[in-house]
Design an enzyme around this catalytic site. Structure first.
Site, PDB file in Angstrom:
ATOM      1  N   ALA A 155       0.342  -3.835  -3.624  1.00  0.00           N
ATOM      2  CA  ALA A 155       1.598  -3.260  -2.805  1.00  0.00           C
ATOM      3  C   ALA A 155       1.066  -2.002  -1.941  1.00  0.00           C
ATOM      4  O   ALA A 155       1.422  -1.506  -1.160  1.00  0.00           O
ATOM      5  CB  ALA A 155       2.298  -2.846  -4.082  1.00  0.00           C
ATOM      6  N   TYR A 156      -0.341  -1.277  -2.635  1.00  0.00           N
ATOM      7  CA  TYR A 156      -0.492   0.033  -1.937  1.00  0.00           C
ATOM      8  C   TYR A 156      -1.109  -0.600  -0.504  1.00  0.00           C
ATOM      9  O   TYR A 156      -0.728   0.136   0.330  1.00  0.00           O
ATOM     10  CB  TYR A 156      -1.612   0.377  -2.814  1.00  0.00           C
ATOM     11  N   ALA A 157      -1.996  -1.663  -0.395  1.00  0.00           N
ATOM     12  CA  ALA A 157      -2.641  -1.982   0.902  1.00  0.00           C
ATOM     13  C   ALA A 157      -1.598  -2.306   1.860  1.00  0.00           C
ATOM     14  O   ALA A 157      -1.478  -2.123   2.937  1.00  0.00           O
ATOM     15  CB  ALA A 157      -3.620  -3.173   0.661  1.00  0.00           C
ATOM     16  N   LYS A 160       0.462   0.486   3.279  1.00  0.00           N
ATOM     17  CA  LYS A 160      -0.671   1.203   4.209  1.00  0.00           C
ATOM     18  C   LYS A 160      -1.039   0.620   5.461  1.00  0.00           C
ATOM     19  O   LYS A 160      -1.019   1.015   6.472  1.00  0.00           O
ATOM     20  CB  LYS A 160      -1.583   1.740   3.571  1.00  0.00           C
TER      21      LYS A 160
END
Length: 253
Positions: A155-157, A160
């Site tokens: 989710a983070y990647a 971003k």
């Protein structure tokens, strides 16, 4: 150096960690700072530090996912400081963990605080940067986008990566306005990372060992001052780039 004297920088997530480091480094070069954060007391403390460097610093309380109030805040900053020259989209709060552990709300959280919020700030800042004859925008992304093992970072990647793409598009579309837009992918010893390292000493040791320079970056010296250089006149031909500030760990080839 006072290469940024007479410039105003708006920094989101400025109350601690990398945001604070960037604020200090820009102030060291003479920039006045609009420090934005969810917790007013934190950004007020940072502004007190910045004032000791001889610049004007004001604290603003805002959750960057509060879409309706972003344009008004940006306009207020430009009015109170008399200009807006630099925008740093640093704020982020998302979710980590395996994809199957998340519901839609958790997965979307990082998108709301990263690319969606950055888009709102960028669009609101655009006319003020144009009025100054140009300016610089820096968006914070992550080396997790190219991590060798994306487990727990999906989710983070993803959020971003969307922000990185937004950065490149704005650089192309707004280049004619003399607005430079770049992204950085930092490793820095933030309070959150320091807490994780203390709780997971073996994993932290392995993490540092994977960094060619064998250390985690300092928010001011390694990240903030790199951003100060990036937005300075000396770097006026650099736009649309993603710059790893991670000691050589990630491969963005």
């Amino acid at each position: 150096m006072t290469t940024l004297k007479g410039h105003t920088a708006l920094i989101t997530g400025a109350g601690q960690g990398v945001g604070r480091g960037i604020a200090i480094a820009l102030a060291e070069r003479g920039a006045d700072i609009a420090a934005v954060g969810r917790t007013l007391s934190k950004v007020e403390d940072v502004c007190a530090e910045l004032s000791e460097l001889g610049v004007t610093a004001r604290a603003y309380e805002l959750d960057v996912t509060d879409e309706e109030n972003v344009p008004g805040l940006v306009d207020r900053v430009a009015e109170e400081f008399g200009s807006l020259d630099i925008l740093v989209n640093n704020a982020y709060f998302g979710s980590l963990g395996p994809l199957l552990s998340m519901d839609a709300k958790k997965f979307q959280r990082g998108f709301r605080s990263a690319p969606f919020a950055a888009f709102n700030f960028m669009v609101a800042a655009h006319p003020h940067l144009v009025a100054r004859g140009g300016g610089s925008i820096v968006n914070l992304v992550t080396s997790a986008m190219v991590r060798w093992d994306g487990t727990n970072y999906g989710a983070y990647a993803a959020a971003k990566t969307a922000l990185r793409s937004l950065t490149r598009t704005a650089a192309v579309e707004w280049g004619g306005d003399n607005i430079r837009v770049n992204s950085i992918a930092p490793h820095a010893l933030t309070p959150a990372l320091a807490g994780w390292a203390e709780a997971n000493p073996q994993e932290a040791e392995e993490f540092v060992a994977s960094i060619p320079l064998k250390r985690i970056g300092d928010p001011v010296a390694d990240i903030g001052r790199a951003v100060a250089a990036l937005v300075s006149p000396e770097m006026s031909y650099l736009s649309g780039a993603t710059i790893p500030l991670d000691g050589g760990q990630a491969f963005f080839g």
